[in-house]
Design a protein around this motif. Sequence first.
Motif, PDB file in Angstrom:
ATOM      1  N   TYR A  18      36.620  45.218  34.887  1.00  0.00           N
ATOM      2  CA  TYR A  18      35.998  46.113  34.831  1.00  0.00           C
ATOM      3  C   TYR A  18      34.511  46.948  33.831  1.00  0.00           C
ATOM      4  O   TYR A  18      34.254  47.196  34.542  1.00  0.00           O
ATOM      5  N   ARG A  19      34.858  46.117  32.997  1.00  0.00           N
ATOM      6  CA  ARG A  19      33.811  46.384  32.122  1.00  0.00           C
ATOM      7  C   ARG A  19      32.430  44.999  32.374  1.00  0.00           C
ATOM      8  O   ARG A  19      31.338  46.172  32.310  1.00  0.00           O
ATOM      9  N   ARG A  27      41.079  51.504  39.591  1.00  0.00           N
ATOM     10  CA  ARG A  27      40.647  50.205  39.948  1.00  0.00           C
ATOM     11  C   ARG A  27      41.734  49.277  40.354  1.00  0.00           C
ATOM     12  O   ARG A  27      41.272  48.876  40.828  1.00  0.00           O
ATOM     13  N   PHE A  54      39.282  54.196  36.058  1.00  0.00           N
ATOM     14  CA  PHE A  54      40.228  52.912  35.898  1.00  0.00           C
ATOM     15  C   PHE A  54      41.163  52.989  36.566  1.00  0.00           C
ATOM     16  O   PHE A  54      42.251  51.673  37.568  1.00  0.00           O
ATOM     17  N   LEU A  71      40.258  43.971  32.476  1.00  0.00           N
ATOM     18  CA  LEU A  71      39.528  44.408  31.580  1.00  0.00           C
ATOM     19  C   LEU A  71      37.816  43.743  32.012  1.00  0.00           C
ATOM     20  O   LEU A  71      37.339  44.675  32.275  1.00  0.00           O
ATOM     21  N   HIS A  80      30.971  48.833  34.279  1.00  0.00           N
ATOM     22  CA  HIS A  80      31.578  49.832  33.381  1.00  0.00           C
ATOM     23  C   HIS A  80      31.129  49.110  31.852  1.00  0.00           C
ATOM     24  O   HIS A  80      31.951  49.736  31.205  1.00  0.00           O
TER      25      HIS A  80
END
Length: 299
Positions: free
Chosen positions: A121-122, A293, A290, A118, A125
Motif C-alpha cells: 500500500y505504501r 485494497r 486501504f 503495508l 500511497h
Amino acid sequence: MLNERMTAQLAPQLALLSALRRTTNVTRAAELLGVPQPTVSRRISALGDALGAPLTVPDGRGIRLTRAAELLADAAERALAAVDAGVRQAREEVDPESGHIVLGFLHLLGRSLVPTLLRGYRADHPHVRFTLVQGSRQDMVDRLTSGELDLALLAPAPIDDPLLDTAVLAEQEIFLSVPTSHRLADRPSAAIEDLKDEEFVLLETGYGLRTITDDLCAAAGFEPKIAFEGQESDTVRGLVAAGLGVALLPRFEPGSPAGVAEVPLVPPVGRTIGLAWRKDVALPPAVLRFRERVRAQPR
C-alpha cells in the motif's frame, strides 16, 4: 434558553475541561493548552459562575473536578472526539494521500501479513501514515468498538458483534508445535486426542488461538493441562523448543524454528483471518481506500 446559554459558554472550553481532568493541575493544564495560567483560572471561574457551582476543589498540591464538572468533562471529551473525527474526515476529503490509519492486529499476524499489506500500500500511497496497535483478539474488538482503531486484522473471523462488520481475507492452517525430541515430532500427523496427557503452553485468555485450543480439547473430552501462559506467540514457541510443553499455532514463516517440529493435525484445523471495522462510523477516505485494497487482495 438557560441550557443553550450554558452550552454556548461551554463549547469553546471543551479542551480546557479535558486538560484539567488529565493534569489535575491548573499550571500544567495551561501549559498543555498553550495559554497563560491566569487565563485558565478566569475561564474555570467563569464556567463555575455560569453553572452555579464550582468546577474544581483543592486536592493536595493539585485540584480535582467536582462531580458536576466530571459530567461536563465526559460530554466535552465525547464532543472533542467527534470534532477530531470531523476534522480528520474533512482534511482527508481534500487530500486522502495525507491520511492517517490506525490499524490493529494480532501479534501472530505481524510477522508476515501486516508487513506485506503495508509495503504494497505504501508503495502506491507513500504519504499515508499508519499507527499500528497489537493485542489479543478481544483487545482488538474492544478497541474497535470504542473507536480507538479504524480497522483490525483478526482471527478467527467473522466477529460476533452487532457493531462490527468483517471481510474474510484468508484461511490459515493450525499445526501442533512440539519439541523436536517429542514422541510426536516425527509423526506425519497427530490428533487432538493424542494430547490429552500433554502439558500445554498457551496464549492467555482473550486470544483467538487460546479459544481454538480450549474448544478442540473440550470436543476431544479433556481440559488442557496448562504449563505456561503468555501473550506472544514467539515466547510460546520458545517455551515449546525448551521442552516445556506443546502448543497449537500457525506455521512459522519462513520455516520451522530451531528446536520445534510442526505436525499437521488430523482432521485439519484452521482459522479464518478477517478485516473488521465499525458499522456505524463513516470511515475517512484514506481508511476506506486501504480497506478496499486489503479486501481486494488475492486469497
